[in-house]
Every structure is written in C-alpha cells, then in structure tokens.
Write a protein that holds these residues in place. Structure first.
Motif, PDB file in Angstrom:
ATOM      1  N   UNK A  92      48.192  61.971  33.803  1.00  0.00           N
ATOM      2  CA  UNK A  92      47.866  60.538  33.674  1.00  0.00           C
ATOM      3  C   UNK A  92      49.067  59.842  33.055  1.00  0.00           C
ATOM      4  N   UNK A  93      48.930  58.536  32.805  1.00  0.00           N
ATOM      5  CA  UNK A  93      50.012  57.830  32.088  1.00  0.00           C
ATOM      6  C   UNK A  93      49.469  57.422  30.715  1.00  0.00           C
ATOM      7  N   UNK A  94      50.327  56.868  29.858  1.00  0.00           N
ATOM      8  CA  UNK A  94      49.869  56.634  28.478  1.00  0.00           C
ATOM      9  C   UNK A  94      48.888  55.457  28.307  1.00  0.00           C
ATOM     10  N   UNK A  95      48.763  54.557  29.288  1.00  0.00           N
ATOM     11  CA  UNK A  95      47.916  53.370  29.085  1.00  0.00           C
ATOM     12  C   UNK A  95      46.428  53.663  29.231  1.00  0.00           C
ATOM     13  N   UNK A  96      45.612  52.631  28.933  1.00  0.00           N
ATOM     14  CA  UNK A  96      44.183  52.707  29.265  1.00  0.00           C
ATOM     15  C   UNK A  96      44.014  52.342  30.738  1.00  0.00           C
ATOM     16  N   UNK A  97      42.815  52.533  31.266  1.00  0.00           N
ATOM     17  CA  UNK A  97      42.570  52.137  32.659  1.00  0.00           C
ATOM     18  C   UNK A  97      42.502  50.618  32.753  1.00  0.00           C
ATOM     19  N   UNK A  98      43.057  50.024  33.800  1.00  0.00           N
ATOM     20  CA  UNK A  98      43.009  48.560  33.926  1.00  0.00           C
ATOM     21  C   UNK A  98      41.599  48.106  34.321  1.00  0.00           C
ATOM     22  N   UNK A  99      41.317  46.827  34.111  1.00  0.00           N
ATOM     23  CA  UNK A  99      39.992  46.311  34.487  1.00  0.00           C
ATOM     24  C   UNK A  99      39.982  45.773  35.911  1.00  0.00           C
TER      25      UNK A  99
ATOM     26  N   UNK B 128      35.037  48.400  36.993  1.00  0.00           N
ATOM     27  CA  UNK B 128      34.043  47.674  36.183  1.00  0.00           C
ATOM     28  C   UNK B 128      33.468  48.630  35.132  1.00  0.00           C
ATOM     29  N   UNK B 129      33.243  49.882  35.550  1.00  0.00           N
ATOM     30  CA  UNK B 129      32.642  50.864  34.618  1.00  0.00           C
ATOM     31  C   UNK B 129      33.660  51.440  33.635  1.00  0.00           C
ATOM     32  N   UNK B 130      34.911  51.651  34.107  1.00  0.00           N
ATOM     33  CA  UNK B 130      35.854  52.416  33.276  1.00  0.00           C
ATOM     34  C   UNK B 130      37.045  51.599  32.772  1.00  0.00           C
ATOM     35  N   UNK B 131      37.206  50.350  33.303  1.00  0.00           N
ATOM     36  CA  UNK B 131      38.357  49.526  32.909  1.00  0.00           C
ATOM     37  C   UNK B 131      38.402  49.301  31.400  1.00  0.00           C
ATOM     38  N   UNK B 132      39.599  49.361  30.823  1.00  0.00           N
ATOM     39  CA  UNK B 132      39.768  49.152  29.381  1.00  0.00           C
ATOM     40  C   UNK B 132      39.544  50.420  28.575  1.00  0.00           C
ATOM     41  N   UNK B 133      39.016  51.473  29.238  1.00  0.00           N
ATOM     42  CA  UNK B 133      38.732  52.726  28.512  1.00  0.00           C
ATOM     43  C   UNK B 133      39.813  53.770  28.753  1.00  0.00           C
ATOM     44  N   UNK B 134      39.674  54.893  28.046  1.00  0.00           N
ATOM     45  CA  UNK B 134      40.658  55.976  28.189  1.00  0.00           C
ATOM     46  C   UNK B 134      40.356  56.811  29.439  1.00  0.00           C
ATOM     47  N   UNK B 135      41.397  57.550  29.873  1.00  0.00           N
ATOM     48  CA  UNK B 135      41.232  58.412  31.046  1.00  0.00           C
ATOM     49  C   UNK B 135      40.176  59.500  30.808  1.00  0.00           C
ATOM     50  N   UNK B 136      40.020  59.922  29.538  1.00  0.00           N
ATOM     51  CA  UNK B 136      39.149  61.079  29.272  1.00  0.00           C
ATOM     52  C   UNK B 136      37.712  60.819  29.743  1.00  0.00           C
ATOM     53  N   UNK B 137      37.232  59.590  29.576  1.00  0.00           N
ATOM     54  CA  UNK B 137      35.847  59.289  29.987  1.00  0.00           C
ATOM     55  C   UNK B 137      35.733  59.360  31.521  1.00  0.00           C
ATOM     56  N   UNK B 138      36.715  58.747  32.195  1.00  0.00           N
ATOM     57  CA  UNK B 138      36.709  58.794  33.663  1.00  0.00           C
ATOM     58  C   UNK B 138      36.788  60.245  34.148  1.00  0.00           C
ATOM     59  N   UNK B 139      37.662  61.014  33.517  1.00  0.00           N
ATOM     60  CA  UNK B 139      37.849  62.407  33.959  1.00  0.00           C
ATOM     61  C   UNK B 139      36.558  63.214  33.797  1.00  0.00           C
TER      62      UNK B 139
END
Ligand code: AQP
Length: 350
Positions: free
Chosen positions: A242-249, A280-291
């Motif tokens: 992944x990259x260092x940012x949060x997921x975009x919205x 909508x569900x994962x934007x603004x959050x970390x990759x770990x939740x999406x993963x």
C-alpha cells in the motif's frame, strides 16, 4: 458449388486460458466471471490453450498436471461441460493448421507492434521462441476456427483481439472471390468483438500496482490463486503493498496511487459494487480495515471454488473424459472450417 448466401453464427463465444500455473484472481475477475454469465445467452466454447503455454519453456510433467488443474478450475468456477464445450487446444488439430495459414496472412509489421511479445521476450528478444512471436496468429486461429463472434477477455488481450480482426478482414479481402464462390457474400470469417467488461478487467499485482497480476510472476505474494486456502488468501491481502496515505473519499483521489486503486478495484469487482460505493464505506480510513473486509470477501467467494477444485482433481480420469468429449465436439465445428479454408486458399484436401 452453391450460390445461396451462407452466414456465420451470430452468437458464438470463444475464449481460453493458458495452463501455465494456477488460475488467479485476475483470470477470474477479468475473464472467467464473464465466461460463466455468457453461458446463459450464447453458444460457448472454452479452451485450455496448451499450445500457447509452450511458447515459453514448460516442464512436461507439470504442464500435463496444469492442464487438468485448469480444467478443474473451469468447472469448479461454474463452467458447465454440458452447456459449454470445454477442451484442450492440442487435441483439436484445426488450431495449428489454421494458425499456419494465418502466419501467411498476418504481416510482420503487425506482429512487431504487439506489446505482450515485448513484455514476455524481455531484453534479449533474439532468444525468444518463434512461437512466442507468432502467438497472436495462433490466438486468431483459436477464435476463427469456430468463427466465434464474441471473445470475453481481460484488458491485456485487447491488442491481440484487434490483430484477430485485422487477420479476418485481410483473409476475407485477399480471398473474396473464392469466398463468394462458396456462397458467403458477407465474408468467411466474422470480425469478433472483444467483451471486456466489469470492474476487474485489469487486476494488478499485490506487490506492485503498476504490473498486472500474472501466473508467471515469481512472487507468490503477488497473486491470489483461486485454489488458495483461506489463511493464504488472508495473508496475501494483509501483506499487499500500500502507500502511506489513508484511503481517499472520492475516486479521483485514487489517481497516481496504483496500489490503492487495485485494492479498491478488486473489492468492487468481488462485491459487484462501484468504486464510489467502496470509497463511501472506506474513504478517510486506513488500509487495514479495507484489507480485513476484502480478505473476508475474497475467502467467501473463492473458498468454495478451491474446495471443488480439490474434489475434481482427485479424479483425473473424469477430467480427461470431459476434455475428450469437449475435443470431439470442438472438432465437429472446427474441421469443416478448415476444409473450407483449404478450398478457399487453393490447397487440396483429403
Ligand atoms: N491481471 C489480469 N487482470 C485481468 N484479466 C487478466 N487476465 C490475465 N491476467 C489478468 C485474463 O485472463 C485470461 C487468460 O489469460 P492467459 O492465461 O491466457 O494468459 P495471460 O493473459 O498471459 O495471463 P497470465 O496470468 O499473465 O499468464 P502468464 O503469466 O502465463 O502469461 C485472458 O482473458 C486475460 O486477459
């Protein structure tokens, strides 16, 4: 010779995969899910393209095993050998015969433009096999031996499909008199349409979002095989780059972030939602939740397939029977095409 206008089939699908290893999520999302859906509306012919596989070195024992493994994966994923023709390319001689004719129709300049050859041949193209270079002509023969009209593939095959259309067009034009004499007023070969649809037409490596997910990538962590067990799938997604940012919205925020784009795209394809819905569900959050949720989703979709593959692989004689039956049905369609091609070109046939 008859003069009534003969037509080509209107709704025939052909596609294939190489038995060069285990099928992966890219093969599944890019091609297989469309293959399965098209069984309901089209006459479908699905091939295991072993002649393509040997354009790169294959260990013979592993190749034999891979052919059966890919057949099992086809059936376990939802291809029904009663609805569709499932077979192995080398068991139908028409593919190699028509490929030779197409080697004489296609132009060197056309093949020189093929990006897959450049990718696969690597830096030293003098050492690549001639087969790898003329691979697109064999692919055109695979499709046109059945005069297929629709070809469901991933994005990476678009250029080869364009070449297939060029070959069909040139054959129809070079031999137009002989074709008309056989009663085909609209050309002998159709110009097949690529079917490239869905959110997973280009699934990228989990280790490098700029490279496509591929069977031949030396890193096992780069791909999810459809026969992977639940723990392996979860581990590969956890370790995905992944990259260092949060997921975009918003979707625009994925630009220039290939790994984020890839994981969101895989999620969208597996859940049959849009990228917007996922963000909508994962934007603004970390990759770990999406993963974490992506791993659960992938296991839910793929684990039943893996279980079924294992069951089918336990009975190789049944797999061979399915392939023999499919080859017989495929030969019935392809042999008359080859006979007519010989008549058109001026070759004597037995
Ligand atoms: N990463 C991908 N994303 C979407 N679709 C893909 N396909 C392959 N990779 C992806 C589609 O799967 C079908 C079968 O491909 P193939 O087995 O004939 O060969 P390939 O395209 O060369 O796939 P690989 O995994 O990269 O195999 P190797 O490493 O052996 O060359 C095609 O419809 C393809 O578009």
């Amino acid at each position: 010779m008859t003069t009534t206008n003969k037509t080509v089939p209107a709704n025939r699908v052909f596609s294939g995969m190489q038995p060069t290893g285990s099928l992966h999520l890219g093969n599944y999302l890019g091609a297989m899910i469309n293959w399965i859906a098209m069984q309901e509306s089209h006459e479908c012919i699905y091939c295991i393209v072993d002649l393509h596989a040997i354009t790169l070195w294959q260990d013979p024992a592993e190749l034999r095993q891979s052919i059966r493994k890919v057949t099992a994966a086809y059936i376990a994923s939802g291809l029904d050998p009663k609805k569709s023709i499932l077979f192995n390319q080398s068991q139908v001689p028409a593919h190699a015969e028509l490929a030779w004719v197409f080697n004489c129709v296609a132009r060197l300049g056309w093949l020189d433009r093929m990006t897959q050859f450049k990718d696969k041949a690597g830096k030293d193209k003098q050492r690549a096999s001639v087969g790898l270079y003329v691979y697109p002509n064999l692919m055109a023969a695979d499709i046109l031996a059945y005069r297929a009209t629709h070809v469901p593939v991933g994005e990476d095959q678009k250029q080869h499909l364009e070449l297939t259309r060029d070959i069909a067009q040139k054959f129809n034009s070079d031999y137009s008199d002989g074709i008309a004499a056989l009663g085909y007023n609209d050309g002998f070969f159709p110009l097949p349409e690529p079917v490239i649809q869905g959110a997973g037409t280009r699934v990228m490596s989990l280790r490098d979002g700029t490279k496509k997910m591929s069977k031949s990538d030396p890193s096992e962590l780069s791909r999810i095989n459809i026969s992977d067990d639940a723990d392996t799938i979860a581990k590969k997604i956890r370790k995905a780059k992944t990259d260092p940012g949060d997921l975009p919205s918003e979707v625009a925020g994925l630009d220039g972030r290939p790994e984020a784009q890839n994981l969101v795209g895989i999620f969208a394809a597996l859940s049959q939602q849009s990228h917007d819905d996922i963000l909508k569900d994962f934007g603004g959050g970390q990759f770990s939740k999406l993963k974490k949720e992506l791993a659960e989703l992938a296991v839910e979709k793929l684990a039943p397939i893996a279980t079924e593959i294992a069951k089918l692989e336990a009975d190789p004689a049944e797999i061979d029977r399915v392939l023999a039956d499919g080859a017989c049905r495929a030969r019935e369609i392809a042999a008359p095409t080859i006979d007519q091609v010989k008549d058109i070109v001026g070759l004597l046939r037995s």
